[in-house]
Design an enzyme around this catalytic site. Structure first.
Site, mmCIF file in Angstrom:
data_model
loop_
_atom_site.group_PDB
_atom_site.id
_atom_site.type_symbol
_atom_site.label_atom_id
_atom_site.label_comp_id
_atom_site.label_asym_id
_atom_site.label_seq_id
_atom_site.Cartn_x
_atom_site.Cartn_y
_atom_site.Cartn_z
ATOM 1 N N GLY A 11 0.832 -1.210 0.000
ATOM 2 C CA GLY A 11 0.000 0.000 0.000
ATOM 3 C C GLY A 11 0.858 1.247 0.000
ATOM 4 O O GLY A 11 0.464 2.304 0.504
ATOM 5 N N GLN A 15 -2.262 6.804 1.322
ATOM 6 C CA GLN A 15 -1.992 7.996 2.146
ATOM 7 C C GLN A 15 -1.148 7.674 3.378
ATOM 8 O O GLN A 15 -0.292 8.482 3.756
ATOM 9 C CB GLN A 15 -3.268 8.780 2.472
ATOM 10 C CG GLN A 15 -4.406 8.009 3.079
ATOM 11 C CD GLN A 15 -5.319 8.919 3.888
ATOM 12 O OE1 GLN A 15 -5.144 10.134 3.935
ATOM 13 N NE2 GLN A 15 -6.302 8.333 4.569
ATOM 14 N N GLY A 17 1.069 5.272 3.448
ATOM 15 C CA GLY A 17 2.379 5.045 2.829
ATOM 16 C C GLY A 17 3.125 6.358 2.627
ATOM 17 O O GLY A 17 4.313 6.464 2.923
ATOM 18 N N ARG A 98 -19.247 -6.637 7.368
ATOM 19 C CA ARG A 98 -17.917 -6.865 7.959
ATOM 20 C C ARG A 98 -17.328 -8.205 7.475
ATOM 21 O O ARG A 98 -16.133 -8.309 7.199
ATOM 22 C CB ARG A 98 -18.033 -6.851 9.484
ATOM 23 C CG ARG A 98 -16.674 -6.743 10.140
ATOM 24 C CD ARG A 98 -16.771 -6.377 11.615
ATOM 25 N NE ARG A 98 -15.443 -6.432 12.200
ATOM 26 C CZ ARG A 98 -14.602 -5.409 12.261
ATOM 27 N NH1 ARG A 98 -14.943 -4.253 11.789
ATOM 28 N NH2 ARG A 98 -13.407 -5.545 12.800
ATOM 29 N N GLN A 112 -0.100 -12.758 0.839
ATOM 30 C CA GLN A 112 1.048 -12.025 1.397
ATOM 31 C C GLN A 112 1.756 -12.846 2.474
ATOM 32 O O GLN A 112 2.988 -12.851 2.543
ATOM 33 C CB GLN A 112 0.599 -10.659 1.931
ATOM 34 C CG GLN A 112 0.170 -9.747 0.763
ATOM 35 C CD GLN A 112 -0.231 -8.348 1.183
ATOM 36 O OE1 GLN A 112 -0.301 -8.030 2.363
ATOM 37 N NE2 GLN A 112 -0.517 -7.504 0.211
ATOM 38 N N VAL A 129 -1.136 -3.207 9.394
ATOM 39 C CA VAL A 129 -1.839 -1.951 9.663
ATOM 40 C C VAL A 129 -3.202 -1.959 8.958
ATOM 41 O O VAL A 129 -4.199 -1.464 9.475
ATOM 42 C CB VAL A 129 -0.993 -0.747 9.172
ATOM 43 C CG1 VAL A 129 -1.749 0.565 9.311
ATOM 44 C CG2 VAL A 129 0.338 -0.682 9.933
ATOM 45 N N ASP A 159 -4.362 3.742 18.738
ATOM 46 C CA ASP A 159 -5.373 3.819 19.795
ATOM 47 C C ASP A 159 -4.717 4.177 21.133
ATOM 48 O O ASP A 159 -5.242 4.974 21.904
ATOM 49 C CB ASP A 159 -6.114 2.480 19.887
ATOM 50 C CG ASP A 159 -6.636 2.056 18.528
ATOM 51 O OD1 ASP A 159 -7.405 2.820 17.939
ATOM 52 O OD2 ASP A 159 -6.244 0.977 18.041
ATOM 53 N N ARG A 162 -3.814 7.819 21.026
ATOM 54 C CA ARG A 162 -5.024 8.639 21.152
ATOM 55 C C ARG A 162 -5.490 8.667 22.612
ATOM 56 O O ARG A 162 -5.882 9.720 23.136
ATOM 57 C CB ARG A 162 -6.143 8.040 20.284
ATOM 58 C CG ARG A 162 -5.939 8.265 18.793
ATOM 59 C CD ARG A 162 -6.896 7.389 17.990
ATOM 60 N NE ARG A 162 -6.884 7.753 16.576
ATOM 61 C CZ ARG A 162 -7.445 7.029 15.619
ATOM 62 N NH1 ARG A 162 -8.065 5.895 15.911
ATOM 63 N NH2 ARG A 162 -7.407 7.431 14.368
ATOM 64 N N HIS A 187 -8.526 -3.782 17.141
ATOM 65 C CA HIS A 187 -8.488 -2.395 16.647
ATOM 66 C C HIS A 187 -9.828 -2.139 15.953
ATOM 67 O O HIS A 187 -9.961 -2.276 14.742
ATOM 68 C CB HIS A 187 -7.330 -2.187 15.673
ATOM 69 C CG HIS A 187 -7.434 -0.884 14.938
ATOM 70 N ND1 HIS A 187 -7.298 0.328 15.568
ATOM 71 C CD2 HIS A 187 -7.714 -0.594 13.645
ATOM 72 C CE1 HIS A 187 -7.472 1.299 14.693
ATOM 73 N NE2 HIS A 187 -7.736 0.774 13.519
HETATM 74 P P1 NAX Z 1 -5.326 4.259 0.993
HETATM 75 O O1 NAX Z 1 -6.566 3.778 0.329
HETATM 76 O O2 NAX Z 1 -4.897 5.673 0.861
HETATM 77 O O3 NAX Z 1 -4.096 3.362 0.514
HETATM 78 C C1 NAX Z 1 -4.144 1.978 0.466
HETATM 79 C C2 NAX Z 1 -3.205 1.552 -0.603
HETATM 80 O O4 NAX Z 1 -3.144 0.132 -0.559
HETATM 81 C C3 NAX Z 1 -3.656 1.949 -2.008
HETATM 82 O O5 NAX Z 1 -2.604 2.652 -2.654
HETATM 83 C C4 NAX Z 1 -3.962 0.613 -2.677
HETATM 84 O O6 NAX Z 1 -3.637 0.639 -4.060
HETATM 85 C C5 NAX Z 1 -3.054 -0.313 -1.899
HETATM 86 N N1 NAX Z 1 -3.450 -1.717 -1.949
HETATM 87 C C6 NAX Z 1 -4.690 -2.252 -1.968
HETATM 88 N N2 NAX Z 1 -4.620 -3.578 -2.066
HETATM 89 C C7 NAX Z 1 -3.315 -3.903 -2.087
HETATM 90 C C8 NAX Z 1 -2.622 -5.120 -2.201
HETATM 91 N N3 NAX Z 1 -3.275 -6.281 -2.328
HETATM 92 N N4 NAX Z 1 -1.281 -5.099 -2.206
HETATM 93 C C9 NAX Z 1 -0.602 -3.927 -2.122
HETATM 94 N N5 NAX Z 1 -1.216 -2.734 -2.031
HETATM 95 C C10 NAX Z 1 -2.562 -2.721 -2.005
HETATM 96 O O7 NAX Z 1 -5.492 3.832 2.529
HETATM 97 P P2 NAX Z 1 -4.674 4.351 3.793
HETATM 98 O O8 NAX Z 1 -5.335 5.550 4.345
HETATM 99 O O9 NAX Z 1 -3.235 4.419 3.442
HETATM 100 O O10 NAX Z 1 -4.959 3.163 4.827
HETATM 101 C C11 NAX Z 1 -4.415 1.884 4.642
HETATM 102 C C12 NAX Z 1 -5.048 0.915 5.621
HETATM 103 O O11 NAX Z 1 -4.766 1.295 6.975
HETATM 104 C C13 NAX Z 1 -6.572 0.847 5.533
HETATM 105 O O12 NAX Z 1 -6.957 -0.521 5.591
HETATM 106 C C14 NAX Z 1 -7.016 1.536 6.806
HETATM 107 O O13 NAX Z 1 -8.287 1.088 7.212
HETATM 108 C C15 NAX Z 1 -5.935 1.128 7.740
HETATM 109 N N6 NAX Z 1 -5.798 1.906 8.973
HETATM 110 C C16 NAX Z 1 -5.422 1.244 10.088
HETATM 111 C C17 NAX Z 1 -5.229 1.874 11.285
HETATM 112 C C18 NAX Z 1 -4.810 1.122 12.503
HETATM 113 O O14 NAX Z 1 -4.742 1.740 13.569
HETATM 114 N N7 NAX Z 1 -4.531 -0.182 12.460
HETATM 115 C C19 NAX Z 1 -5.471 3.328 11.416
HETATM 116 C C20 NAX Z 1 -5.455 4.064 10.122
HETATM 117 C C21 NAX Z 1 -6.061 3.342 8.962
HETATM 118 O O15 NAX Z 1 -7.447 3.530 9.013
#
Ligand code: NAX
Length: 328
Positions: A11, A15, A17, A98, A112, A129, A159, A162, A187
């Site tokens: 990813g 954002q 990343g 879900r 992966q 993440v 968390d 926060r 989470h």
């Molecule tokens: P974005 O949608 O901005 O970026 C995700 C990226 O992952 C995209 O560029 C997409 O092309 C890529 N992607 C999708 N499938 C993929 C795969 N099979 N292999 C490689 N890349 C892949 O999301 P972003 O805001 O960066 O969030 C990423 C993840 O973090 C989301 O699942 C989000 O829910 C999760 N989060 C987790 C948090 C935590 O505390 N554990 C908090 C923040 C965030 O919400």
């Protein structure tokens, strides 16, 4: 300079990343004398955007950045990885249950996990993440044949951070004064930020903040709902703070935990605190001087905490059952 270490990040064009890569490349995580190879993994349609991120990394001319490999190929992406940060996943869309989310992402994390086992270093540590991160980590771990389960983690540090910031604001102290804050469980909105064992300047939080109603009510719900509040305010989910929490997690796992404190990260339960063995649950963790980690034992769990922990663990068990076909 030491030999380079390799960090694989999925990813990478997303954002989180964008907020994560530059800090890793700059030496802020592994140190100013530790060169880093970045292996950046994206899906094919995001490779052009990833090229732009690579150009920006090049343009930083970081002394600690040794090489960059952008790829959509998992074998190439996880080759010789010391750390795998699994950030990419498919977000929940309107109308998606879900269980649909669990299964779509399950497909990603199965592949992966297998690719990490086949290509990364045997000592590779994996932090998930991408949501739902606990169960995604369970799937990756379960499909990474031969990799020890204690090398898989899911992120609950955002968390924890926060929760610390909320307690500090309420007490009118700097957030660095808040210690021993454990996030238990998932989470998700069922997570339990445990104020009963947290400390402010070494004193129990419950002695500093005597408003128990606030602690049991508004404090917990504010932490649980913080992600939604940020989406509402920013029009996008938390990214810089999430990247920061991923960095905090790695730093906490590679450095000894300060005496008497702990940090939160979801690990494969060994049955401690009655948490069902084998699920990825957040609990209090200490990192030892030799780089190993352990669950902190003997943290008191009162009746209120037990009820909250039971609820979040029940949710994790339900998630595990929903993806049982993906767990060999
Ligand atoms: P974005 O949608 O901005 O970026 C995700 C990226 O992952 C995209 O560029 C997409 O092309 C890529 N992607 C999708 N499938 C993929 C795969 N099979 N292999 C490689 N890349 C892949 O999301 P972003 O805001 O960066 O969030 C990423 C993840 O973090 C989301 O699942 C989000 O829910 C999760 N989060 C987790 C948090 C935590 O505390 N554990 C908090 C923040 C965030 O919400």
């Amino acid at each position: 300079m030491k030999d380079p270490i390799t960090v694989s990040i999925t990813g990478a064009a997303g954002q989180i990343g964008y907020a994560l890569l530059f800090r890793i490349a700059s030496g802020a995580v592994f140190g100013p004398d530790q060169p880093v190879n970045l292996r950046l993994i994206e899906i094919e349609p995001a490779l052009p955007a990833l090229d732009g991120v690579v150009m920006e990394l090049d343009d930083c001319a970081f002394p600690t950045l040794n090489s960059i490999t952008p790829t959509a190929d998992l074998a190439e992406g996880f080759k010789d990885a010391d750390w795998a940060l699994l950030v990419g996943s498919v977000p929940r869309k309107a109308g998606m249950e879900r269980n649909d989310l669990l299964n779509i992402n399950g497909g990603i994390f199965t592949g992966q996990g297998q690719a990490i086992a086949a290509n990364a270093k045997p000592s590779c540590r994996t932090l998930v993440v991408g949501n739902p991160c606990n169960t995604n980590a369970l799937i990756a771990m379960s499909n990474a044949a031969g990799m020890p389960s204690n090398q898989f983690f899911a992120m609950t540090r955002l968390d924890e951070n926060r929760a610390k910031s909320q307690l500090a604001a309420k007490a009118g102290v700097h957030h660095s004064k808040v210690t021993n804050l454990c996030i238990w469980g998932n989470h998700s909105a069922t997570q339990y930020p445990d104020f009963t064992n947290a400390k402010i300047d070494g004193k129990p939080v419950t002695e500093v903040i005597t408003d128990r109603e606030w602690l049991e009510g508004e404090f917990i719900s504010t932490v649980q709902q913080r992600g939604a509040a940020i989406i509402k305010a920013r029009g996008a989910s938390s990214a810089a703070s999430a990247a920061n929490a991923a960095i905090d997690t790695v730093i906490s796992l590679i450095n000894p935990t300060p005496e008497g404190d702990w940090h939160s990260v979801a690990v494969c339960s060994d049955g401690s605190y009655g948490i069902e063995k084998g699920i990825m649950a957040s609990m209090p963790i200490r990192t030892n001087a030799d780089g190993t980690w352990e669950v902190v034992q003997g943290v008191p769990v009162d009746a209120f905490s037990q009820g909250k922990i039971d609820a979040t663990i029940a949710e994790l068990v339900g998630e595990r059952d929903a993806v049982k076909d993906l767990i060999p």
